[in-house]
Structure formats: C-alpha cells, structure tokens
Design a protein around this motif. Structure first.
Motif, mmCIF file in Angstrom:
data_model
loop_
_atom_site.group_PDB
_atom_site.id
_atom_site.type_symbol
_atom_site.label_atom_id
_atom_site.label_comp_id
_atom_site.label_asym_id
_atom_site.label_seq_id
_atom_site.Cartn_x
_atom_site.Cartn_y
_atom_site.Cartn_z
ATOM 1 N N ALA A 41 -16.076 -23.183 -16.866
ATOM 2 C CA ALA A 41 -16.709 -23.840 -18.020
ATOM 3 C C ALA A 41 -16.799 -25.355 -17.838
ATOM 4 N N GLY A 68 -15.150 -18.692 -13.433
ATOM 5 C CA GLY A 68 -13.701 -18.878 -13.367
ATOM 6 C C GLY A 68 -12.963 -17.959 -14.325
ATOM 7 N N ARG A 69 -12.197 -18.542 -15.204
ATOM 8 C CA ARG A 69 -11.399 -17.743 -16.147
ATOM 9 C C ARG A 69 -12.229 -17.237 -17.327
ATOM 10 N N GLY A 84 -11.413 -12.590 -18.517
ATOM 11 C CA GLY A 84 -10.663 -13.740 -19.018
ATOM 12 C C GLY A 84 -10.975 -13.932 -20.479
ATOM 13 N N HIS A 89 -13.798 -19.326 -30.293
ATOM 14 C CA HIS A 89 -13.055 -19.881 -31.431
ATOM 15 C C HIS A 89 -13.914 -20.848 -32.228
ATOM 16 N N THR A 222 -17.306 -21.461 -1.563
ATOM 17 C CA THR A 222 -17.145 -22.756 -0.891
ATOM 18 C C THR A 222 -15.927 -23.483 -1.469
ATOM 19 N N ALA A 224 -12.938 -26.080 -1.914
ATOM 20 C CA ALA A 224 -12.496 -27.397 -1.472
ATOM 21 C C ALA A 224 -11.111 -27.220 -0.874
ATOM 22 N N VAL A 255 -3.352 -24.368 -9.739
ATOM 23 C CA VAL A 255 -3.993 -24.456 -8.419
ATOM 24 C C VAL A 255 -3.712 -25.833 -7.822
ATOM 25 N N LEU A 378 -7.271 -18.291 -7.299
ATOM 26 C CA LEU A 378 -8.124 -19.385 -7.772
ATOM 27 C C LEU A 378 -7.805 -19.797 -9.206
ATOM 28 N N ALA A 382 -2.988 -18.149 -16.686
ATOM 29 C CA ALA A 382 -4.013 -17.932 -17.717
ATOM 30 C C ALA A 382 -4.555 -19.250 -18.280
ATOM 31 N N THR A 419 -8.840 -23.204 -24.067
ATOM 32 C CA THR A 419 -10.059 -22.524 -24.527
ATOM 33 C C THR A 419 -11.248 -22.888 -23.645
ATOM 34 N N VAL A 420 -12.271 -22.060 -23.756
ATOM 35 C CA VAL A 420 -13.516 -22.332 -23.026
ATOM 36 C C VAL A 420 -14.185 -23.576 -23.607
ATOM 37 N N ARG A 461 -6.318 -15.469 -30.208
ATOM 38 C CA ARG A 461 -6.198 -16.030 -28.876
ATOM 39 C C ARG A 461 -7.317 -17.045 -28.642
HETATM 40 C C1 LIG Z 1 -6.838 -13.484 -19.903
HETATM 41 C C2 LIG Z 1 -7.377 -14.746 -20.529
HETATM 42 C C3 LIG Z 1 -7.822 -14.721 -21.824
HETATM 43 C C4 LIG Z 1 -8.367 -15.867 -22.394
HETATM 44 N N1 LIG Z 1 -8.872 -15.790 -23.648
HETATM 45 C C5 LIG Z 1 -9.580 -16.833 -24.132
HETATM 46 C C6 LIG Z 1 -10.347 -16.679 -25.303
HETATM 47 O O1 LIG Z 1 -10.394 -15.587 -25.885
HETATM 48 N N2 LIG Z 1 -11.054 -17.749 -25.746
HETATM 49 C C7 LIG Z 1 -11.050 -18.940 -25.087
HETATM 50 O O2 LIG Z 1 -11.731 -19.883 -25.538
HETATM 51 N N3 LIG Z 1 -10.330 -19.108 -23.953
HETATM 52 C C8 LIG Z 1 -9.615 -18.082 -23.461
HETATM 53 N N4 LIG Z 1 -8.960 -18.201 -22.284
HETATM 54 C C9 LIG Z 1 -8.899 -19.513 -21.627
HETATM 55 C C10 LIG Z 1 -10.222 -19.851 -20.923
HETATM 56 O O3 LIG Z 1 -10.603 -18.786 -20.111
HETATM 57 C C11 LIG Z 1 -10.034 -21.099 -20.095
HETATM 58 O O4 LIG Z 1 -9.493 -22.121 -20.917
HETATM 59 C C12 LIG Z 1 -11.330 -21.629 -19.502
HETATM 60 O O5 LIG Z 1 -12.155 -20.592 -19.034
HETATM 61 C C13 LIG Z 1 -10.959 -22.576 -18.360
HETATM 62 O O6 LIG Z 1 -12.125 -23.156 -17.808
HETATM 63 P P1 LIG Z 1 -11.958 -24.274 -16.713
HETATM 64 O O7 LIG Z 1 -13.311 -24.684 -16.285
HETATM 65 O O8 LIG Z 1 -11.010 -25.300 -17.181
HETATM 66 O O9 LIG Z 1 -11.188 -23.581 -15.496
HETATM 67 P P2 LIG Z 1 -11.582 -22.327 -14.619
HETATM 68 O O10 LIG Z 1 -12.333 -21.338 -15.407
HETATM 69 O O11 LIG Z 1 -10.337 -21.872 -13.948
HETATM 70 O O12 LIG Z 1 -12.591 -22.955 -13.561
HETATM 71 C C14 LIG Z 1 -12.144 -23.538 -12.369
HETATM 72 C C15 LIG Z 1 -12.982 -22.995 -11.230
HETATM 73 O O13 LIG Z 1 -12.525 -23.573 -10.003
HETATM 74 C C16 LIG Z 1 -12.593 -22.588 -9.002
HETATM 75 N N5 LIG Z 1 -11.711 -23.009 -7.915
HETATM 76 C C17 LIG Z 1 -10.380 -22.851 -7.790
HETATM 77 N N6 LIG Z 1 -9.940 -23.423 -6.651
HETATM 78 C C18 LIG Z 1 -11.042 -23.971 -6.061
HETATM 79 C C19 LIG Z 1 -11.249 -24.710 -4.872
HETATM 80 N N7 LIG Z 1 -10.233 -24.999 -4.031
HETATM 81 N N8 LIG Z 1 -12.499 -25.110 -4.561
HETATM 82 C C20 LIG Z 1 -13.559 -24.819 -5.383
HETATM 83 N N9 LIG Z 1 -13.410 -24.111 -6.517
HETATM 84 C C21 LIG Z 1 -12.168 -23.704 -6.852
HETATM 85 C C22 LIG Z 1 -12.170 -21.328 -9.689
HETATM 86 O O14 LIG Z 1 -12.592 -20.177 -8.987
HETATM 87 C C23 LIG Z 1 -12.853 -21.485 -11.047
HETATM 88 O O15 LIG Z 1 -14.147 -20.904 -11.042
HETATM 89 C C24 LIG Z 1 -8.420 -17.074 -21.663
HETATM 90 C C25 LIG Z 1 -7.954 -17.097 -20.358
HETATM 91 C C26 LIG Z 1 -7.441 -15.952 -19.780
HETATM 92 C C27 LIG Z 1 -6.982 -15.988 -18.352
#
Ligand SMILES: Cc1cc2nc3c(=O)[nH]c(=O)nc-3n(C[C@H](O)[C@H](O)[C@H](O)COP(=O)(O)OP(=O)(O)OC[C@H]3O[C@@H](n4cnc5c(N)ncnc54)[C@H](O)[C@@H]3O)c2cc1C
Length: 461
Positions: A41, A68-69, A84, A89, A222, A224, A255, A378, A382, A419-420, A461
């Motif tokens: 996100a 991702g998540r 994920g 919300h 790809t 990093a 990570v 990755l 959670a 959260t997303v 959640r």
């Molecule tokens: C089971 C579960 C339930 C959840 N429920 C909710 C919910 O109901 N509502 C809500 O709002 N949030 C929920 N969340 C939280 C939400 O999913 C996250 O807060 C949000 O998706 C995180 O986004 P982000 O971009 O910060 O990180 P991420 O989604 O982790 O994005 C980071 C990206 O970096 C990539 N990456 C990792 N290492 C590397 C690297 N070395 N090089 C390149 N790329 C890399 C990963 O593959 C990933 O795609 C939930 C999470 C989980 C796990």
C-alpha cells in the motif's frame, strides 16, 4: 480505472523505459529520480504521487505480485480470499475509499454489531452490553494511563473486568494489535484512530488496492539487497543496480531488522532503535470453507468467545456472503501456534469452532488454508505495535536518513498504524517529502487526505 492522468502515466512509463545500460556484460544500472522499494500500500501510494508530479521513478517489488500484506488470493478457494488485510476501517475517512474504484469492485458497509459466544450459546442482550461497557472502560483506562506516561496498556486496565477480562484483553490486544496488552505502548494505543465503522470490498481489499496500481510499472521479483546512501542512492537488486536521487523504503519493520537489505553506511542507531520498538505482532487467518452454512451465519458475522484465557480466536463468518469463514488467531498464542504449522492451526480452528457449536461443524469443513505471516520472508509478521515507551519511534522513522532515504509503511503512521490506510498515507507523505527535496515539480500534487480523528475505541481488526 486508473486514477493517474494520461500525462502522469506517460511520465511514469518513460521512467520505466529510460534505462541506460552502463557496462556490457555487467548487470545494468538504471538511473531515475526516485526508487521505491516495495509495492504494498505504501509503495503504491508513493509511486502514484511521484508519477502525478511528473517525476521519474522505479518501483521494485521482491514478490511476484504487488500488494504485500494486502493481497487477495483467488486461487486457493473459488472466492476472493484476503490473505492479509480485509477490513476497510472508517470508510468515510479511509484514503482508499476516497479514491474512485473500478466499477466492478463493490465496497459495502460491514455489519455494525458482533456476536459473542458463551459456551454453546450466544450472549444475551444484557451480557453483550456488559461486554461492550467493559471494553469502553478498558479503552478509557488505557487512554488515562497514556496521559501520564508511555506504560504498557495492561497497566491501564481496570481491575474489575471480572470473568470478561480475557475476552476484553484478547479483543484489545491480540485481535487489534497482534500483541498482548503487556507488550503494547499505551500512548500508541491511545493515539490510534477510532475503528468503529468498517466496510468490506466484495472482491477483496487486496483487489481494491491492486486496482489503484493499474498502470504503475512495478518491477516484480526484484528484491533490494543493498542500499548505498553515500552519494545519492544506489539500490542493488539481482537484476542490476538502480541509482536515484532519493529512495522510499516501504518494507516492514521486521524485514529491516532482519538485515535482508544492507545499508551503507549502516543505519543510525536512532533508526535501528526505532525499528526495534515497532516490531510486528502476530495475526493470521485460518480460512475454513464451511459447506452449506451449517451454523446459520449471516454474511460477515463477527463472532468472539467469552474465553477463559487468551488461547482463543475470533471468527469472521460467511465472508461477503460466501462459505468462507476466517478464524483469526493472534498474539503470543497465535505466534506459537503458527510456528507449529498449518495443520496445527487448522486443527485448533476446527476444535475451537466445535467447542462453541458442537462437533458436527467439523464435518462441514471442505477446504482450509492458514496464513503464516511470521514466516513470510517478505513480511516476517503482521503489523507493528509500539513497545511500551516506544511510541515516539513512529515519528523518528519519518525523518530522512542521509537526506536520501525516506521510510514509509504502516509503521510510519502515528494514528493509522497497522492499517492499509495508514500505509497509504505514509507512502504519500514520504513521496511529498521526496518531491520537496527534488525541487519544484511540473504539476501541483493532488490534494492531501485529511487526517483522521483520533479516538481510542477499537472494536475491529
Ligand atoms: C493477517 C493480516 C490481517 C490484517 N488485517 C488488516 C485489516 O483488516 N485492515 C487493515 O487496514 N490492515 C490490516 N492489516 C495490516 C495491513 O495489511 C498492513 O498495515 C499494510 O498492508 C502494510 O502495507 P505496507 O505498504 O506498509 O507494507 P507491505 O504490505 O508489507 O509492503 C511492503 C512490500 O515490500 C516488499 N518487500 C519486502 N522486502 C523487499 C525487498 N528486499 N525488496 C523489494 N521489496 C520488498 C514486500 O513483498 C511488500 O510487497 C493486516 C495485516 C495482516 C498480516
């Protein structure tokens, strides 16, 4: 429909196409304005903002898919399965619902109430009221404690929660934060935005997020492996290096802490301490396909248990009217269980359901799957919840490192962490900071999203 203007799309694709190879026979080097690491996100939001400003960027993602998540799987079951994030919300304030989604994606309100099982029966009206009143008091106790100092949430809990204590602790701790209340900062908890209204996307929240990445040139598979910050930024990947004037790094806190990406020079202690204070909690779905709706659930029924301890779960039943039920396990108990493997998780979920509804329910389980986010390399967990005393870490992670690397992601948001929507806003904020560093842009950036209200009530959640 992508929201990117035609002009910004052209700019974005130009950034992707213009990749001068540096030396024949060696991995190529791409030169760009901004490299964005991770297409979850935060990375998607950052890329859209950079593209809209007409700047060149490269968005790299280690996995073979974006999200991702927040990722919807359509292969394991015949229906969308969010592995994920699933809940949207506060939809009236959520940045994702403010964008216009593709017509084929349907966002609808989640039921306002929840059900509570007391042994083999549902809680009566009065019992539910007791439970809700105790949650409100527990929330208030934590908020009051947070006003004095950043203690553990558990220190703010009223002493007289009686036999509802484990259910209250589960709901506010593992279910909401992925950790026990003894491990969560009261200030972090108190600052988190109210989550009293929710929505779902019938096709999956991951599908909704992915729709906003349409047209973005993400380089999949790809990873990093190293980020050199000594002169601007150079990001190493197995497919070559990317040199840029700035980087936005959106990978999870765990990570970063794992050392999967080597930083040169090393990240300052200020940042590594901050990452350590924002470690990810444990939260997993055990997805059960229950044929024929044997328990008579309504669509998206949320069920808790008046449990004796924290070895409990919650269940989102008949997801979007399908036969898919998500048994949610979290916190230390969930972490230990997930370490035992998928079979143990499914057994627990089946036994838990049987305990609440009778053993016949086991016969209705047709297919099952369990996520194991702690073992996903990755993500390695959670979502973040600050350790007691650690709330200020979120602001520290907003500071650039070497004026070249900005961190973003759910952990880098003070009110919408976990959260997303929080990840999205933090990606936008990092992109804006990077654009300021790069200098005037050709186009004025789109309006920023209004900050969310801060209230400590958390029931989903
Ligand atoms: C089971 C579960 C339930 C959840 N429920 C909710 C919910 O109901 N509502 C809500 O709002 N949030 C929920 N969340 C939280 C939400 O999913 C996250 O807060 C949000 O998706 C995180 O986004 P982000 O971009 O910060 O990180 P991420 O989604 O982790 O994005 C980071 C990206 O970096 C990539 N990456 C990792 N290492 C590397 C690297 N070395 N090089 C390149 N790329 C890399 C990963 O593959 C990933 O795609 C939930 C999470 C989980 C796990």
């Amino acid at each position: 429909m992508s929201l990117l203007s035609r002009r910004s799309l052209l700019a974005a694709s130009a950034a992707f196409v213009a990749r001068p190879a540096i030396a024949a026979g060696m991995a190529s080097t791409t030169a760009t304005d901004v490299v964005i690491v991770g297409a979850g996100a935060a990375g998607i939001a950052a890329a859209r903002r950079i593209a809209a400003a007409g700047r060149k960027f490269v968005l790299i993602e280690a996995a073979d898919h974006i999200g991702g998540r927040c990722f919807t799987d359509n292969r394991i079951f015949d229906v969308p399965y969010d592995r994920g994030a699933h809940w949207i919300h506060t939809p009236d304030l959520n940045p994702l619902t403010k964008l216009t989604a593709r017509r084929s994606l349907e966002v609808y309100p989640a039921p306002a109430s929840q059900k509570v099982r007391i042994g083999r029966r549902y809680a009566r009206e009065g019992e539910l009221e007791d439970f809700l009143a105790l949650q409100v008091r527990a929330n208030r106790g934590i908020t009051d404690a947070a006003r004095k100092s950043d203690v553990a949430c558990s220190q703010g809990l009223p002493n007289d929660l009686g036999d509802w204590r484990p259910a209250v602790e589960f709901m506010l701790g593992p279910f909401a934060c992925g950790k026990e209340l003894t491990q969560v900062s009261a200030v972090d908890f108190a600052k988190s935005a109210e989550r009293n209204t929710d929505a779902f996307c019938r096709q999956g929240l991951g599908a909704l997020l992915a729709s906003f990445a349409e047209g973005l040139p993400a380089k999949l598979s790809t990873p990093a492996t190293a980020i050199d910050m000594r002169r601007d930024v150079s990001v190493e990947t197995p497919k070559g290096a990317i040199s840029a004037r700035a980087a936005i790094v959106t990978v999870s806190t765990n990570v970063i802490m794992s050392g999967a990406i080597k930083f040169t020079p090393e990240l300052p202690k200020r940042q590594t301490d901050a990452f350590a204070k924002l470690s990810l909690g444990s939260y997993d779905h055990v997805a059960l396909e229950l044929a024929g709706n044997p328990l008579g659930f309504d669509s998206d029924d949320l069920v808790f248990e008046k449990s004796a301890d924290l070895r409990t779960a919650a269940m989102l039943a008949n997801v979007s009217g399908t036969q898919l039920c998500l048994v949610e396990i979290a916190g230390s108990f969930g972490r230990d269980l997930s370490a035992k493997g998928e079979a143990a998780m499914v057994d627990f979920a089946a036994d838990w359901l049987a305990g609440l509804y009778g053993t016949d329910v086991k016969k209705a389980i047709k297919r099952s799957h369990a996520t194991r986010w702690n073992d996903e390399p990755l993500a390695l967990g959670a979502f973040s919840a600050a350790a007691p005393g650690g709330q200020s870490a979120r602001r520290i992670l907003m500071e650039p490192v070497q004026n070249a690397v900005w961190f973003a992601g759910e952990a880098v948001h003070e009110t919408l962490w976990g959260t997303v929507g929080g990840a999205w806003e933090s990606g936008e904020r990092a992109a804006e900071a990077v654009l300021r560093r790069l200098g005037p842009t050709k186009e004025a950036p789109p309006e920023t999203v209004a900050p969310q209200r801060r209230k400590p009530q958390r029931v989903s959640r």
